[in-house]
Enzyme design. Structure first.
Site, short mmCIF file in Angstrom:
data_model
loop_
_atom_site.label_atom_id
_atom_site.label_comp_id
_atom_site.label_asym_id
_atom_site.label_seq_id
_atom_site.Cartn_x
_atom_site.Cartn_y
_atom_site.Cartn_z
N GLU A 46 0.84 -1.19 0.00
CA GLU A 46 0.00 0.00 0.00
C GLU A 46 0.88 1.25 0.00
O GLU A 46 1.87 1.33 0.74
CB GLU A 46 -0.91 -0.02 1.23
CG GLU A 46 -1.86 1.16 1.33
CD GLU A 46 -2.78 1.07 2.55
OE1 GLU A 46 -3.71 1.90 2.63
OE2 GLU A 46 -2.58 0.17 3.41
N LYS A 137 -8.69 3.85 -3.44
CA LYS A 137 -9.32 3.40 -2.19
C LYS A 137 -10.62 4.14 -1.96
O LYS A 137 -10.67 5.37 -2.00
CB LYS A 137 -8.35 3.62 -1.02
CG LYS A 137 -8.76 2.93 0.27
CD LYS A 137 -7.64 3.06 1.30
CE LYS A 137 -7.94 2.26 2.56
NZ LYS A 137 -6.84 2.36 3.55
N CYS A 171 -6.23 -2.60 1.81
CA CYS A 171 -6.28 -2.66 3.27
C CYS A 171 -7.71 -2.86 3.75
O CYS A 171 -8.35 -3.83 3.39
CB CYS A 171 -5.62 -1.41 3.85
SG CYS A 171 -5.01 -1.62 5.55
#
Length: 315
Positions: A46, A137, A171
């Site tokens: 990430e 994201k 995540c």
């Protein structure tokens, strides 16, 4: 290697925080090592480009912002990349030189509207050097929302490859049941999960998702220490008293029945490499397919908005 097999690599490392040149240099280094070990795809953590600023407050207690925090955020802004742009062209050259599919977490700088908003993104490259797509994201977690904007449904990207369909959630997006379902419905075979979560509970998440989605899950985390933080940061005091190891890692590869192909790596940087038998995906769905024979569309349905949401629309 048969048509139904693919060798994949997972990078567990960290660049110098806010140092784009450091990240690009490490991408070249680890990609070459992955290629030397016979991999066809390499996955990076990430926000590998730009870095995950674990422990920093950016001078932003509730209700105020400091000049020092704004100064550090400006450094972060300069370490981001535009997609597409000159930096993606440089990464594309690495992909072409190594013949790899590259999946890289990056801080992305918006180039369409104000040019100021940052996003936590995954960017995909083909072995011919082409930019294949990106994913932003959807919901930054906790204090991450101070740094990154929210993505929309237009980047729920899945890439067709000769060895299967690959795509990713970042995540804690993987804790969003509806986001996972949307990816399953796209026929995902390999789900990449770049992360900053090094807790034991993250491993339970990886194994559950692999078993639920009947897909391979490839998770990449940073092994990060205070040495990656430039001491000249205006807000360096935020982590001055922290432990030397800020993220212990935990990168892993899990098979479509929830068993480890490669168990988690902790407490050091490294490269995980594994041969995946893609026919396992088909065999695993014999008794469970979340969006196929085990679904009940007469009871449950998911509506996904994949259109781009723009703040300004010119008529």
């Amino acid at each position: 290697m048969g048509k139904g097999q693919v060798r994949v690599a997972v990078v567990q490392a960290a660049p110098v925080l806010f140092d784009k040149a450091s990240a690009l240099e490490l991408i070249g280094k680890w990609a070459r090592q992955a290629a030397e070990e016979g991999a066809r795809m390499a996955v990076f953590p990430e926000v590998f480009i730009g870095g995950y600023p674990r422990g920093l407050y950016f001078g932003a207690p509730v209700g105020s912002r400091s000049a020092a925090g704004r100064q550090d955020w400006e450094k972060y802004w300069h370490s981001a990349i535009e997609i597409p742009g000159g930096d993606t062209e440089a990464i594309g050259r690495i992909a072409k030189q190594t013949g790899l599919y590259l999946v890289i977490g990056t801080v992305e700088r918006d180039s369409e509207f104000s040019g100021s908003t940052l996003y936590n993104s995954i960017v995909y490259f083909g072995p011919d050097g082409s930019l294949l797509g990106k994913h932003r994201k959807l919901v930054p977690t906790g204090a991450e929302r101070l740094l990154w904007g929210q993505g929309d449904g237009s980047t729920l990207t899945v890439i067709d490859t000769p060895f299967g369909r690959i795509g990713g959630l970042i995540c804690w997006e993987n804790y969003m049941p509806l986001a996972r379902t949307a990816m399953y419905a796209k026929g995902i075979d390999i789900l990449v999960t770049p992360t900053a979560d090094a807790r034991d509970t993250w491993q339970a998440t990886l194994r559950h998702i692999a078993c639920e989605g009947r897909c391979f899950v490839v998770s990449s985390n940073q092994y990060a220490t205070k040495a990656a933080y430039p001491s000249e940061l205006a807000c360096y005091a935020d982590i001055a008293e922290a432990d030397e190891v800020l993220s212990r890692g935990g990168s892993a590869i899990v098979g479509p029945l929830g068993d480890y192909v490669v168990p988690p790596l902790y407490d050091r940087e490294g490269l995980l490499v594994a041969e995946l038998d893609m026919s396992e995906v088909t065999r695993s769905r014999f008794d469970f397919d979340a969006v196929g024979h085990y679904s009940r569309p007469d009871v449950f349905q998911l509506l996904v908005h994949e259109g781009k949401r723009a703040p300004v629309v010119a008529d």
